[in-house]
Structures are given as C-alpha cells and as structure tokens.
Design a protein around this motif. Structure first.
Motif, mmCIF file in Angstrom:
data_model
loop_
_atom_site.group_PDB
_atom_site.id
_atom_site.type_symbol
_atom_site.label_atom_id
_atom_site.label_comp_id
_atom_site.label_asym_id
_atom_site.label_seq_id
_atom_site.Cartn_x
_atom_site.Cartn_y
_atom_site.Cartn_z
ATOM 1 N N UNK A 88 0.764 -1.353 -0.003
ATOM 2 C CA UNK A 88 -0.018 0.003 -0.116
ATOM 3 C C UNK A 88 0.866 1.226 0.144
ATOM 4 N N UNK A 89 0.815 2.067 -1.054
ATOM 5 C CA UNK A 89 1.527 3.165 -1.147
ATOM 6 C C UNK A 89 1.035 4.340 -0.502
ATOM 7 N N UNK A 90 1.000 4.254 0.935
ATOM 8 C CA UNK A 90 0.559 5.326 1.827
ATOM 9 C C UNK A 90 0.847 5.124 3.372
ATOM 10 N N UNK A 91 0.962 6.129 4.233
ATOM 11 C CA UNK A 91 1.145 5.981 5.567
ATOM 12 C C UNK A 91 -0.274 6.017 6.345
ATOM 13 N N UNK A 92 -0.107 5.105 7.444
ATOM 14 C CA UNK A 92 -1.297 4.766 8.061
ATOM 15 C C UNK A 92 -1.161 5.207 9.527
ATOM 16 N N UNK A 93 -1.873 6.019 10.065
ATOM 17 C CA UNK A 93 -1.883 6.301 11.522
ATOM 18 C C UNK A 93 -3.064 5.992 12.174
ATOM 19 N N UNK A 94 -3.230 5.382 13.145
ATOM 20 C CA UNK A 94 -4.068 5.079 14.021
ATOM 21 C C UNK A 94 -4.390 5.662 15.388
ATOM 22 N N UNK A 95 -5.526 6.016 15.808
ATOM 23 C CA UNK A 95 -5.713 6.256 17.251
ATOM 24 C C UNK A 95 -6.967 5.447 17.786
ATOM 25 N N UNK A 96 -6.740 4.660 18.955
ATOM 26 C CA UNK A 96 -7.777 4.006 19.430
ATOM 27 C C UNK A 96 -7.740 4.651 20.754
ATOM 28 N N UNK A 99 6.738 7.169 17.406
ATOM 29 C CA UNK A 99 7.956 7.730 17.876
ATOM 30 C C UNK A 99 8.057 9.279 17.571
ATOM 31 N N UNK A 100 8.465 9.970 18.598
ATOM 32 C CA UNK A 100 8.083 11.418 18.408
ATOM 33 C C UNK A 100 9.141 11.765 17.280
ATOM 34 N N UNK A 101 8.585 12.770 16.487
ATOM 35 C CA UNK A 101 9.580 13.250 15.320
ATOM 36 C C UNK A 101 9.722 11.928 14.079
ATOM 37 N N UNK A 102 9.292 11.240 14.203
ATOM 38 C CA UNK A 102 9.473 10.036 13.147
ATOM 39 C C UNK A 102 8.976 10.523 11.726
ATOM 40 N N UNK A 103 9.913 10.513 10.798
ATOM 41 C CA UNK A 103 9.028 10.726 9.381
ATOM 42 C C UNK A 103 8.200 9.632 8.916
ATOM 43 N N UNK A 104 7.059 10.057 8.500
ATOM 44 C CA UNK A 104 5.853 9.074 7.974
ATOM 45 C C UNK A 104 6.541 8.566 6.812
ATOM 46 N N UNK A 105 6.401 7.297 6.577
ATOM 47 C CA UNK A 105 6.788 6.219 5.188
ATOM 48 C C UNK A 105 5.747 5.732 4.693
ATOM 49 N N UNK A 106 5.749 5.576 3.676
ATOM 50 C CA UNK A 106 4.605 4.726 2.975
ATOM 51 C C UNK A 106 4.499 3.405 3.369
ATOM 52 N N UNK A 107 3.824 2.675 3.319
ATOM 53 C CA UNK A 107 3.597 1.231 3.817
ATOM 54 C C UNK A 107 3.794 1.025 4.869
ATOM 55 N N UNK A 108 3.596 1.833 6.116
ATOM 56 C CA UNK A 108 3.551 1.403 7.353
ATOM 57 C C UNK A 108 2.448 1.924 7.982
ATOM 58 N N UNK A 109 2.304 1.331 9.331
ATOM 59 C CA UNK A 109 1.074 1.809 10.360
ATOM 60 C C UNK A 109 1.833 2.367 11.731
ATOM 61 N N UNK A 110 1.373 3.391 12.007
ATOM 62 C CA UNK A 110 1.874 3.850 13.372
ATOM 63 C C UNK A 110 0.695 4.316 14.333
#
Length: 336
Positions: free
Chosen positions: A39-47, A72-83
C-alpha cells in the motif's frame, strides 16, 4: 502475520488516519487484514486506550501485512507503514520541509481522552496538503467528527464505517450526520477504497487553502493553550470546564457544537454532557462521604457527653440521624 521484505517509500502520496474506540480492536484488525502489503500510503491510528499499558501494535500485527508500531516522536512518515498513538499521548502530524512527521503531545485531553482522534485528524488536515484520508470506525459519542470536517475542508477524503456493521455505531453515525462523507461502507469496501485512493495521484500542492480557524486551533494545541488565540475562533459560553474549572469557549466552527478552555481541554457537546455527569457523580459521592464523617463526629460528641455526665451542647443524636437520612437520599439518587 509475518512482515514481508518490501522496500518502504519515504515519499508519502496519501496519509490515511483512522480513529476508533469501543469495538475498534476487531474493526482495526479486519481493516488492516484487507489492505495489501505494498500500500503506497502511511497509516496512522488512534484508539481510545487512555494511559493504560498497551500491546495494541502487537495485536494488530497479527492481522496486518504492513508493519505496525507505536509512533515515535518526530519520526518521518513512510509509505507502507502503520503507526499507532501510544498510551497517554496525542498523535499529531507536522510538516517539516517536504517531510511529514509524527509528533507526540501531552497536551490537554480532548473529549475526555488522550490520545484523542480529533487532534490527529486536524493536524494531518493542515499538514498533508489535500492528501489526507480520514476514517471513522466503531466507537461511542463523536470524537473524530470535527477532525473529519477539517480533513474535508482541506481537500481530503472522509470515510466512515457503515453504522449497521459497527459494534458501537455512535461515532460512524455522528460522522454520517455531520460530515459530507465520500464513503460510508463496510470494512472490506473501505479497504478497497483506501487502496484505490492510495494508488491515485494526489492533488496538486496548494490546491486547497487551509482555513484560518484550523491553523489557529492547531496552534493552540501545539502551544499548550492560548487565550488570545482562542478568542479569535470561539466565544465565552455559560459553562465551566469540568476538567480545570475555567471558562469554556464555544467554537464558532460548524456543528457539532464544540467547546474549548484556554488551557487546552476540548469537548464536543456530547462529551461535555458525559463529563458533567461524571463531575456530578463525584460531587455527590463527596457529599455522602462528608455526611458520613459528620454523622460519626456527632455520635462521638454524644458519647463523650454521656461519658462525662454532662448535658450535650447540641442535639448530637439528632444531627447524626439527619446525616444518615441525607446520605441515604443521595445514595438513592446515585443508584437511580
């Protein structure tokens, strides 16, 4: 699920932000399970996990072909990852040059929780320049609805789970009622749509102007509260902040009705109603405790008067009886 050996792209064409609460663990696992490993997108989740210890990334990794980890604080968002937003921290997104970075914040709670969904959605709306896709899944009340409006206002895409499929339909239902959604569908259809969005070229940079109210509200969160800035986008209300006692300001932005205090606490009208109920219950229980203590003290004074053979200075027995009766009335009110 074993993480595949796939090169991750630093250029992020789309940023997908997902918010959920009650019933969200199953929903997140299912949604991630439907998404492809490339998936060519960065995913961010809040629960809504509050401040409790959490193994949420490890649980979600069992269902996901994408790598999942706490932000992690200040980490760069990268496509294909879930934070994932960690316990007791808001997850925000800020632009730094061409890069988008995750920022962890201990700013005041919003909608009586930290991490909350609205701060993530609002900040990604401003930072992602029309590339944000917001998704609301199962949960109670309406956290994330105002943030989803912000994403739409900045040219992004707004998505909600079909309320009929959600274990707790409040959040998706409130999104349907308050936001011009691009899609409201079951999880499998949402995953297919997210994959299409991610593989579609993003809008041109600067195609949508960032509303001034959004910039101001994001600055308030980043700076930890600012009365002068708040007065630019809100007006004093008749309500006090249940968290700190300060004046709540009613936001001038569109529905749902929202409130902020100058120290940073924020509430939708629904979450404020719930928080006021909590304050009322705590106040009543404090009153019951005080009545029990007064009853005990009155009985002690009555016993001391009898012990020393002197007339009591007051009707201590009557005072103790009235305290018992009043405490019983309050307990009955709490039980009702």
């Amino acid at each position: 699920m074993t993480q595949p050996a796939i090169a991750r792209e630093s250029v992020v064409n789309r940023v997908i932000v997902v918010g959920t609460s009650a019933g969200g663990l199953h929903a997140l696992g299912a949604l991630l399970g439907y998404l492809p490993a490339d998936l060519p997108a960065a995913i961010l989740l809040v629960m809504h996990i509050g401040s409790r210890f959490s193994v949420l990334p490890e649980v979600l990794q069992r269902h996901s072909a994408l790598p999942v980890a706490f932000a992690q604080d200040r980490q760069e968002l990268v496509a294909g990852t879930v934070v994932v937003a960690p316990p007791d921290r808001h997850l925000l997104v800020m632009r730094e040059g061409a890069a988008l970075r995750a920022v962890l914040s201990c700013a005041a709670k919003e909608n009586h929780t930290r991490p909350a969904i609205d701060p993530l959605f609002r900040t990604v709306a401003e930072a992602a320049d029309g590339r944000a896709v917001g998704v609301i899944l199962s949960g109670y009340l309406d956290d994330g609805v105002a943030g989803l409006q912000a994403i739409k206002a900045c040219g992004g895409v707004a998505v909600a789970q079909d309320p009929a499929e959600a274990a707790a339909p409040d959040m998706p239902r409130n999104a349907v009622s308050n936001v011009a959604l691009d899609l409201c569908a079951p999880l499998q259809e949402i995953a297919a749509a997210l994959t299409r969005y991610a593989r579609t070229p993003p809008p041109a940079a600067g195609a949508h102007e960032i509303p001034s109210w959004l910039r101001t509200e994001n600055r308030i969160v980043a700076d930890g509260g600012d009365l002068k800035a708040l007065q630019q986008i809100a007006s004093p209300s008749n309500y006090a902040c249940p968290a700190c006692g300060g004046v709540l300001f009613e936001m001038t932005q569109r529905r749902p009705t929202r409130y902020r205090c100058h120290t940073g606490h924020a509430f939708s009208a629904l979450s404020l109603l719930l928080e006021q109920q909590t304050v009322i219950e705590e106040s009543l229980r404090s009153a019951v405790r005080a009545l029990h203590e007064k009853e005990s003290l009155a009985e002690q004074l009555a016993a001391e008067s009898t012990l020393h053979g002197r007339a009591p200075e007051a009707d201590y027995a009557g005072i103790a009886r009235r305290c018992r009766e009043e405490a019983a009335q309050l307990l009955a009110l709490l039980a009702g």
